[in-house]
Motif scaffolding. Structure first.
Motif, PDB file in Angstrom:
ATOM      1  N   PRO A  93       0.816  -1.222   0.000  1.00 44.71           N
ATOM      2  CA  PRO A  93       0.000   0.000   0.000  1.00 44.71           C
ATOM      3  C   PRO A  93       0.848   1.270   0.000  1.00 44.71           C
ATOM      4  O   PRO A  93       0.499   2.258  -0.659  1.00 44.71           O
ATOM      5  CB  PRO A  93      -0.815  -0.119   1.296  1.00 44.71           C
ATOM      6  CG  PRO A  93      -0.800  -1.561   1.642  1.00 44.71           C
ATOM      7  CD  PRO A  93       0.524  -2.076   1.178  1.00 44.71           C
ATOM      8  N   LEU A  94       1.960   1.232   0.714  1.00 45.97           N
ATOM      9  CA  LEU A  94       2.826   2.402   0.800  1.00 45.97           C
ATOM     10  C   LEU A  94       3.510   2.681  -0.535  1.00 45.97           C
ATOM     11  O   LEU A  94       3.567   3.833  -1.009  1.00 45.97           O
ATOM     12  CB  LEU A  94       3.866   2.162   1.894  1.00 45.97           C
ATOM     13  CG  LEU A  94       4.642   3.350   2.423  1.00 45.97           C
ATOM     14  CD1 LEU A  94       3.708   4.417   2.972  1.00 45.97           C
ATOM     15  CD2 LEU A  94       5.600   2.874   3.523  1.00 45.97           C
ATOM     16  N   LEU A  95       4.034   1.647  -1.151  1.00 46.80           N
ATOM     17  CA  LEU A  95       4.676   1.789  -2.459  1.00 46.80           C
ATOM     18  C   LEU A  95       3.691   2.331  -3.495  1.00 46.80           C
ATOM     19  O   LEU A  95       4.024   3.219  -4.290  1.00 46.80           O
ATOM     20  CB  LEU A  95       5.239   0.446  -2.917  1.00 46.80           C
ATOM     21  CG  LEU A  95       6.415  -0.108  -2.115  1.00 46.80           C
ATOM     22  CD1 LEU A  95       6.594  -1.589  -2.400  1.00 46.80           C
ATOM     23  CD2 LEU A  95       7.701   0.650  -2.434  1.00 46.80           C
ATOM     24  N   LYS A  96       2.493   1.772  -3.477  1.00 44.76           N
ATOM     25  CA  LYS A  96       1.465   2.209  -4.422  1.00 44.76           C
ATOM     26  C   LYS A  96       1.112   3.678  -4.201  1.00 44.76           C
ATOM     27  O   LYS A  96       1.004   4.458  -5.157  1.00 44.76           O
ATOM     28  CB  LYS A  96       0.231   1.320  -4.261  1.00 44.76           C
ATOM     29  CG  LYS A  96      -0.864   1.574  -5.290  1.00 44.76           C
ATOM     30  CD  LYS A  96      -2.006   0.580  -5.078  1.00 44.76           C
ATOM     31  CE  LYS A  96      -3.142   0.848  -6.057  1.00 44.76           C
ATOM     32  NZ  LYS A  96      -4.264  -0.104  -5.844  1.00 44.76           N
ATOM     33  N   GLN A  97       0.951   4.059  -2.948  1.00 40.28           N
ATOM     34  CA  GLN A  97       0.612   5.437  -2.616  1.00 40.28           C
ATOM     35  C   GLN A  97       1.707   6.414  -3.053  1.00 40.28           C
ATOM     36  O   GLN A  97       1.419   7.502  -3.556  1.00 40.28           O
ATOM     37  CB  GLN A  97       0.391   5.556  -1.111  1.00 40.28           C
ATOM     38  CG  GLN A  97       0.139   6.974  -0.610  1.00 40.28           C
ATOM     39  CD  GLN A  97       0.152   7.042   0.911  1.00 40.28           C
ATOM     40  OE1 GLN A  97       0.062   6.026   1.586  1.00 40.28           O
ATOM     41  NE2 GLN A  97       0.272   8.236   1.443  1.00 40.28           N
ATOM     42  N   MET A  98       2.973   6.016  -2.887  1.00 40.79           N
ATOM     43  CA  MET A  98       4.086   6.902  -3.190  1.00 40.79           C
ATOM     44  C   MET A  98       4.561   6.795  -4.635  1.00 40.79           C
ATOM     45  O   MET A  98       5.454   7.536  -5.057  1.00 40.79           O
ATOM     46  CB  MET A  98       5.245   6.616  -2.237  1.00 40.79           C
ATOM     47  CG  MET A  98       4.911   6.846  -0.776  1.00 40.79           C
ATOM     48  SD  MET A  98       6.259   6.434   0.372  1.00 40.79           S
ATOM     49  CE  MET A  98       7.448   7.734  -0.011  1.00 40.79           C
ATOM     50  N   GLY A  99       3.984   5.857  -5.397  1.00 40.25           N
ATOM     51  CA  GLY A  99       4.365   5.695  -6.796  1.00 40.25           C
ATOM     52  C   GLY A  99       5.758   5.137  -6.992  1.00 40.25           C
ATOM     53  O   GLY A  99       6.443   5.476  -7.957  1.00 40.25           O
TER      54      GLY A  99
END
Length: 365
Positions: A96-102
């Protein structure tokens, strides 16, 4: 120091960072898991922020290989985020964090574990030896085979930490020996469900496919998390090819990237990778990648929580920045462990198995 390292590397730094488990409760997990595999979600987020602040552009492993080969130019240094083993913690807390930060990332999967309730040999051994220590099991009062004694005795006598003893042991013994030791320890401890660690569960294929649809990549990491330099050629071939085919079958995309278990590799293993269409192999050698370097010996910096803990015991942005900029390497303060190893011949591997079998039966010393 960053400018100096950039010049040494051929004009651009290519930093590949490696993680294993991103967890929500680091303090709680630290009481029952291998410490060096853990990083909290908050510290992981800060690592990503520090890398961006240090001037890195997040890139895929394919982009990094192309820049190293001169097929692609970049105006900024590159940072590639990688994860080994496919722990479900990565799906829960990192994804989720990677996705949020691109931020792109690649996860290397030991495919025989994906979608099962199994635990990795290293996690099972850590858990079993912890139980033995808690019960004050004395190795000289037991009937444990010699390989099990080799692992457990230095821990119970407090000559080594459990993590250090486990690292040394896994580096010396094949997967079949690890399984024999697990079986012997479980029998010595009386069996029971508490001897299987609850933590350390792995992703299932639905998790993998969901991440793949969001653009995350997956590479091969053998079938059974096997240190290939300790295995005969037929096992090397099977572990590499079948792990690749399993991911391609489940994800419907080609697999061209590989992570060496334990970071260990040999010319023989690289030849098998090339034969089956791989474009890269990543090690755990903490030295700089260089433009024009070998894509099958890519260097990675393995990170965990304590690499960012300052003198006062809290998170240190300055220390994290030093880690990412390789300040300690520039100053000669680090001692990287190189991963190239001589490969056991088929005869040597077979003899090692026979010796371990005899030791387990008490027929040799």
């Amino acid at each position: 120091m960053a400018a100096y390292r950039r010049g040494q590397s051929g004009g651009r730094r290519i930093l590949i960072v490696s993680y294993h488990r991103v967890v929500g409760d680091f303090t709680g997990e630290l009481q029952r898991s291998i410490p060096g595999l853990l990083i909290s979600q908050e510290t992981f987020r800060r690592h990503l922020e520090e890398a961006a602040n240090a001037g890195y552009e997040f890139a895929s492993i394919g982009d990094a290989v192309d820049v190293m080969a001169g097929r692609r130019a970049t105006k900024r240094d590159l940072c590639v985020v990688t994860f080994d083993d496919g722990y479900r913690d990565v799906y829960r807390y990192a994804y989720p964090l990677l996705k949020q930060m691109g931020v792109p990332a690649i996860i290397y999967l030991p495919t025989a574990f994906i979608g099962t309730s199994r635990r990795f040999n290293h996690d099972r051994l850590f858990h079993l030896v912890r139980h033995a220590k808690q019960r004050r099991l004395k190795p000289y009062f037991t009937t444990l085979p010699a390989p099990a004694m080799e692992l457990i005795e230095p821990v119970l006598s407090e000559r080594k930490t459990l993590s250090a003893a486990l690292d040394d042991f896994i580096g010396e013994h094949s997967a079949s020996v690890l399984v024999e030791v697990i079986d012997a320890l479980e029998q010595e401890l009386g069996g029971g469900s508490e001897l299987m660690p609850e933590q350390g569960d792995v992703m299932d294929w639905d998790d993998v496919r969901r991440m793949a649809r969001d653009g995350f990549e997956f590479g091969a990491h053998t079938l059974g998390h096997t240190v290939l330099t300790l295995e005969p050629p037929d096992v090397v071939e099977r572990e590499i090819l079948e792990s690749k085919l399993a991911i391609e079958r489940e994800v419907k995309s080609s697999v061209r990237d590989f992570a060496y278990c334990n970071g260990w590799y040999s010319d023989e293993i690289i030849r098998v990778l090339m034969k089956h269409g791989f474009r890269s192999g990543v090690t755990t050698e903490d030295v700089p990648n260089r433009i024009g370097g070998d894509p099958f010996t890519l260097k990675r910096k393995v990170l965990w929580e304590n690499f960012s803990i300052g003198m006062l015991g809290d998170y240190s942005a300055a220390l994290t920045g030093c880690q990412l900029d390789d300040c300690f390497g520039v100053l000669g303060m680090s001692s990287p462990v190189m991963g190239r190893r001589p490969h056991l011949s088929a005869t040597e591997a077979a003899n090692r198995v026979l010796i371990c079998e005899r030791l387990a039966r008490g027929e040799a010393t």
